[in-house]
Scaffold this active site. Structure first.
Site, PDB file in Angstrom:
ATOM      1  NE  ARG A  98      67.556 -49.536 -48.154  1.00 17.00           N
ATOM      2  CZ  ARG A  98      67.264 -48.114 -48.982  1.00 17.00           C
ATOM      3  NH1 ARG A  98      66.058 -48.843 -49.312  1.00 17.00           N
ATOM      4  NH2 ARG A  98      66.787 -47.007 -48.588  1.00 17.00           N
TER       5      ARG A  98
ATOM      6  CB  CYS B 214      60.507 -55.547 -54.090  1.00 15.50           C
ATOM      7  SG  CYS B 214      61.310 -54.111 -53.551  1.00 15.50           S
TER       8      CYS B 214
ATOM      9  CB  CYS C 202      65.940 -53.514 -59.573  1.00 14.75           C
ATOM     10  SG  CYS C 202      64.098 -52.060 -59.143  1.00 14.75           S
TER      11      CYS C 202
ATOM     12  CB  CYS D 211      68.168 -53.231 -55.548  1.00 16.48           C
ATOM     13  SG  CYS D 211      67.751 -52.980 -54.523  1.00 16.48           S
TER      14      CYS D 211
ATOM     15  CG  ASP E 295      74.677 -46.228 -53.678  1.00 14.63           C
ATOM     16  OD1 ASP E 295      74.443 -44.847 -53.595  1.00 14.63           O
ATOM     17  OD2 ASP E 295      72.489 -46.708 -52.769  1.00 14.63           O
TER      18      ASP E 295
ATOM     19  CE  LYS F 163      68.803 -39.264 -50.259  1.00 16.51           C
ATOM     20  NZ  LYS F 163      68.805 -39.808 -48.733  1.00 16.51           N
TER      21      LYS F 163
ATOM     22  NE  ARG G 222      65.841 -35.027 -44.298  1.00 17.62           N
ATOM     23  CZ  ARG G 222      66.977 -34.297 -44.910  1.00 17.62           C
ATOM     24  NH1 ARG G 222      67.012 -33.740 -43.576  1.00 17.62           N
ATOM     25  NH2 ARG G 222      67.983 -33.774 -45.253  1.00 17.62           N
TER      26      ARG G 222
ATOM     27  CG  ASP H 122      73.072 -41.559 -51.052  1.00 12.14           C
ATOM     28  OD1 ASP H 122      73.693 -41.213 -49.078  1.00 12.14           O
ATOM     29  OD2 ASP H 122      72.195 -42.286 -50.744  1.00 12.14           O
TER      30      ASP H 122
ATOM     31  NE  ARG I  59      73.260 -41.160 -43.761  1.00 10.79           N
ATOM     32  CZ  ARG I  59      73.063 -42.930 -44.509  1.00 10.79           C
ATOM     33  NH1 ARG I  59      72.639 -42.617 -45.669  1.00 10.79           N
ATOM     34  NH2 ARG I  59      73.380 -43.705 -44.219  1.00 10.79           N
ATOM     35  CE1 TYR I  60      71.324 -36.176 -45.275  1.00 12.44           C
ATOM     36  CE2 TYR I  60      70.063 -37.469 -45.230  1.00 12.44           C
ATOM     37  CZ  TYR I  60      70.481 -36.737 -45.673  1.00 12.44           C
ATOM     38  OH  TYR I  60      71.146 -37.364 -46.744  1.00 12.44           O
TER      39      TYR I  60
HETATM   40  C1  LIG Z   1      67.613 -39.934 -48.367  1.00 12.09           C
HETATM   41  C2  LIG Z   1      67.196 -40.471 -46.688  1.00 12.09           C
HETATM   42  C3  LIG Z   1      66.751 -39.362 -46.052  1.00 12.09           C
HETATM   43  C4  LIG Z   1      65.917 -38.504 -47.660  1.00 12.09           C
HETATM   44  O1  LIG Z   1      66.535 -37.503 -48.038  1.00 12.09           O
HETATM   45  P1  LIG Z   1      66.507 -36.412 -48.391  1.00 12.09           P
HETATM   46  O2  LIG Z   1      67.241 -35.608 -48.822  1.00 12.09           O
HETATM   47  O3  LIG Z   1      65.348 -35.426 -47.474  1.00 12.09           O
HETATM   48  O4  LIG Z   1      64.929 -37.026 -49.024  1.00 12.09           O
HETATM   49  C5  LIG Z   1      66.648 -39.458 -44.865  1.00 12.09           C
HETATM   50  N1  LIG Z   1      67.721 -40.158 -44.314  1.00 12.09           N
HETATM   51  C6  LIG Z   1      68.142 -41.131 -45.020  1.00 12.09           C
HETATM   52  C7  LIG Z   1      69.231 -42.317 -44.294  1.00 12.09           C
HETATM   53  C8  LIG Z   1      68.163 -41.358 -46.037  1.00 12.09           C
HETATM   54  O5  LIG Z   1      68.843 -42.242 -47.070  1.00 12.09           O
HETATM   55  S1  SF4 Z   2      65.302 -50.502 -56.149  1.00 10.17           S
HETATM   56 FE1  SF4 Z   2      65.506 -52.285 -55.127  1.00 10.17          FE
HETATM   57  S2  SF4 Z   2      63.738 -51.556 -52.894  1.00 10.17           S
HETATM   58 FE2  SF4 Z   2      64.034 -50.371 -54.531  1.00 10.17          FE
HETATM   59  S3  SF4 Z   2      62.418 -51.394 -55.493  1.00 10.17           S
HETATM   60 FE3  SF4 Z   2      63.585 -51.760 -56.653  1.00 10.17          FE
HETATM   61  S4  SF4 Z   2      64.655 -53.490 -55.897  1.00 10.17           S
HETATM   62 FE4  SF4 Z   2      63.084 -52.897 -54.268  1.00 10.17          FE
END
Ligand SMILES: *Cc1c(COP(=O)(O)O)cnc(C)c1O
Ligand code: SF4
Length: 427
Positions: free
Chosen positions: A133, A124, A128, A131, A292, A336, A115, A329, A111-112
């Protein structure tokens, strides 16, 4: 320890501190919950309904932190399913962060610019309830395949702009140390990757995982940064403190990502106490996340203003390094977005008017003769993509910028104008 008495089947003292034992003995059915929380028959039945949609798994360690008689216990709310998970909120989305949409290959999100996020497992130690995801976690059919990880690593190799690789999941620390090392070694071999980051909740939900063996392995691949996920002061125990100390002693910079959760930590006093516990354990509060728009977690959401209220109570009131950045996000893959209280009240050509955390209003006098140090003889930025291929507002403000406005795709005024011109042209 009192909590160990709960386990009639523990034969050896060492079992409790063995993370594989914690994994093997995870609580996965509503019947097994009895010894940890007082549940009515009705509650049990409704919990089961939620489990049918979103699986449950709780490590005995995390379950032992539940206050049995408190239905609002913050530990309980994070791990025991709630029938509200089945309600579909009007804002809910399947992939609110557009992680699949921004994915060049399975498990990788780019995305960025510099990174990437690499999901190395869907498993996991604990699921959670909040979560983001949720739809993937624990889904055995969506395990990260070896071939996918190899493809993702090839992608990173082919993109020299990527200097930071974030390993996440699921939780990378549920993998065996050997398996994890294979992945980390391959990423480390890529010359342009400077930093490897790992996101893990094990220091919170299964601190036994932070073994000397694991830490010794990680140390070989520095710089490794770790972000963990504490949400409430009650998650600090002797065991979690020991896990954090091991990681910090290995020279790993530690950060923490907290999710703002209704009824759990949506209170400035709780977040401040959490921040102080984190820094006492050498963990820097990194992000405070607005919850989210994932399916099944609307009952945890607060308005964005609650986060602003909390930041107002933190900034200036406590150490700068104890203050996380509050972020939303953005749905649709915008990434973010930091949200802050307003500190800049006004400005003129000579003065900027600011207010501080106490409400004191002051001016900052601008320098009288400021000229940017940018000059044609300076070479610092030459060749940088920020200049020849700028992103966002840089298109307008970078020294070479030719554009004077950014207009969203499909802007109605522009469309109208175009239709009108086309008609003129046709005639
Ligand atoms: C959060 C995230 C990152 C890392 O973002 P930082 O602001 O550098 O911590 C990188 N890729 C994705 C897809 C993310 O959601
Ligand atoms: S937030 Fe989701 S991905 Fe993270 S530890 Fe909890 S269950 Fe696992």
């Amino acid at each position: 320890m009192k909590q160990k008495l709960l386990f009639a089947n523990i034969t050896e003292e060492s079992n409790w501190s063995d993370w594989r034992w914690q994994l093997r003995n995870r609580i996965m059915s509503s019947d097994e919950l009895d010894q940890y929380a007082n549940l009515s028959v009705y509650e049990k039945a409704s919990i089961q309904k939620a489990i049918d949609v979103f699986p449950m798994a709780i490590t005995p360690y995390y379950a032992s932190l539940i206050n049995k008689d408190d239905s609002t216990c913050p530990i309980r709310m994070q791990c025991i399913p709630n029938p509200k998970e089945l309600i579909k909120g009007s804002g809910d989305m399947d992939d609110p962060l557009h992680e699949d949409g921004d994915s060049p290959c399975p498990g990788l999100t780019h995305r960025y610019p510099d990174r990437v996020l690499l999901l190395v497992t869907n498993e996991c130690s604990m699921y959670c309830r909040h979560c983001t995801r949720k739809r993937k976690v624990g889904d055995n059919e969506k395990v990260s395949k070896d071939s996918d990880i190899i493809k993702a690593i090839e992608y990173i190799k082919a993109h020299p702009d990527i200097r930071d690789v974030l390993l996440s999941g699921g939780d990378p620390f549920v993998l065996s140390t050997n398996r994890l090392e294979q992945i980390i070694r391959r990423v480390r071999e890529i010359p342009h990757v400077q930093v490897i980051r790992i996101g893990t909740r094990t220091p919170v939900v299964m601190p036994q995982r932070i073994t000397d063996h694991l830490v010794k392995m990680l140390k070989k691949y520095h710089p490794i940064w770790i972000n963990t996920h504490f949400n409430h002061p009650r998650e600090f125990t002797e065991e979690s403190a020991r896990a954090l100390a091991k990681l910090a002693d290995a020279g790993i910079p530690l950060g923490n990502q907290t999710v703002l959760l209704k009824g759990i930590n949506d209170c400035a006093f709780i977040i401040k106490k959490l921040a102080h516990l984190l820094v006492s354990n050498r963990v820097r509060p990194y992000y405070l996340y607005q919850c989210d728009l994932s399916r099944g977690i609307e009952h945890f959401r607060t308005p964005v203003s609650k986060g602003v209220e909390i930041m107002e109570a933190l900034i200036g009131h406590t150490s700068g390094f104890a203050v996380p950045t509050f972020v939303v996000d953005a749905p649709g893959g915008g990434g973010k977005i930091p949200v802050l209280p307003n500190y800049q009240l006004s400005s003129t050509s000579t003065k900027t008017v600011l207010r501080n955390y106490e409400g004191v209003i002051c001016i900052y006098e601008e320098p009288a003769n400021y000229n940017s140090s940018c000059s044609s003889t300076c070479n610092v930025c030459k060749g940088s993509s920020a200049l020849h291929d700028p992103i966002g507002l840089q298109k307008l403000i970078n020294p070479n910028a030719k554009m004077v406005s950014l207009i969203p795709e499909g802007n109605r005024r522009k469309k109208r104008l175009k239709i009108y011109k086309d008609i003129l042209h046709d005639n």
